[in-house]
Design an enzyme around this catalytic site. Sequence first.
Site, mmCIF file in Angstrom:
data_model
loop_
_atom_site.group_PDB
_atom_site.id
_atom_site.type_symbol
_atom_site.label_atom_id
_atom_site.label_comp_id
_atom_site.label_asym_id
_atom_site.label_seq_id
_atom_site.Cartn_x
_atom_site.Cartn_y
_atom_site.Cartn_z
ATOM 1 N N GLU A 1 -91.717 37.099 24.642
ATOM 2 C CA GLU A 1 -92.316 35.663 24.685
ATOM 3 C C GLU A 1 -92.706 35.509 26.156
ATOM 4 O OE1 GLU A 1 -90.537 32.356 22.289
ATOM 5 O OE2 GLU A 1 -90.021 31.487 24.239
ATOM 6 N N HIS B 1 -98.241 30.675 19.759
ATOM 7 C CA HIS B 1 -97.359 29.237 18.899
ATOM 8 C C HIS B 1 -97.949 28.364 18.517
ATOM 9 C CE1 HIS B 1 -93.153 30.828 20.859
ATOM 10 N NE2 HIS B 1 -93.882 31.871 20.645
ATOM 11 N N ARG C 1 -91.730 24.216 13.485
ATOM 12 C CA ARG C 1 -91.818 22.647 13.419
ATOM 13 C C ARG C 1 -91.898 21.979 14.801
ATOM 14 N NH1 ARG C 1 -86.812 19.004 11.700
ATOM 15 N NH2 ARG C 1 -86.494 19.238 13.929
ATOM 16 N N HIS D 1 -79.792 25.276 13.283
ATOM 17 C CA HIS D 1 -80.606 24.588 13.683
ATOM 18 C C HIS D 1 -79.642 23.138 13.936
ATOM 19 C CE1 HIS D 1 -83.770 21.535 14.180
ATOM 20 N NE2 HIS D 1 -84.592 22.741 14.661
#
Length: 317
Positions: free
Chosen positions: A15, A75, A105, A171
Amino acid sequence: MESDTAPRRVPVSFELYPPRSDAAAIALGRSIDRLADADPSFISVTFGAGGSTRDRSLTVLSYILENTRVEPMAHLTCIGSSAEEANQLVRRFLDAGITSFLALRGDPPTDGSADVGDLRSAAELVQLIHRVQQEREPFTEQPMPGQPRASRLRARPRPERVAVAAFPSGHPDSRGPQQEVDALLAKQVAGANLAITQLFYRADDYLDFVERARAGGVTIDILPGIMPATSAARLRRIAELTGEKSPDDLLIPLEIEPTDEGRAEIATEFFASLAADVIAAGAPGLHLYTLNKHEAVLAVIDRLGLRAIPATSQENA
């Protein structure tokens, strides 16, 4: 640690985030070239909510597409975009040749400056990605071999990867472990075909989560996400951003080691050992958060013996 800790060919991926200046862009280009030499499955590129870095993200993705053989992954986040804006953004990426996505999200800015948008979950964003691709490639008919008057619907291309996030340690908004599994299952049902975890420091955190997910009906691959931080300051910053407590057996040695070389070796040993543990337990690959630097992540995969042999070296062997 010897390379035989990874007897099978384990896929790796990386990433990156968009550069914040022209000088950073030049340095990132060099890092991308080095990362591409490791033959990763894909390289994902983040972007900021509300379009703050979207143009730079597309520039990085296009560089990967045009200058390497690596699959770029864009992304996307719900936060800061309406459904129509997200639709247009997906089309823009597809038009540029980007066919893999990580649907998130996203987290609202703490100052409340960005609109949360009308996409409420990553599952809705996954559905939107597939819907846009279907709209761009409508159904067509093709003749059936040996049957001149018969035809059938031609299969429509789908995005290569639609990945989503998973959270082994939970989360911040989660009500408990079962909700994490239910959320991931909902993303799978929506069309996700890959999950990538948030960073973790203990193999059992990942392995326990995978076990719960499998028991809950999740069947897609769950890639372990590892961020090889090489300084105590970086570990503390990561803890602030993610809520993931830094392990003392890594933090303390990094604090007392006086040299950069020594700290790099400590980090390489810790994260290579972590990666080896999850690989040995059956992880389908490794996703490494690079912080836009190639040295630490390549040191880890080299310690594990995971770097691919370049084609020219194979031909000359």
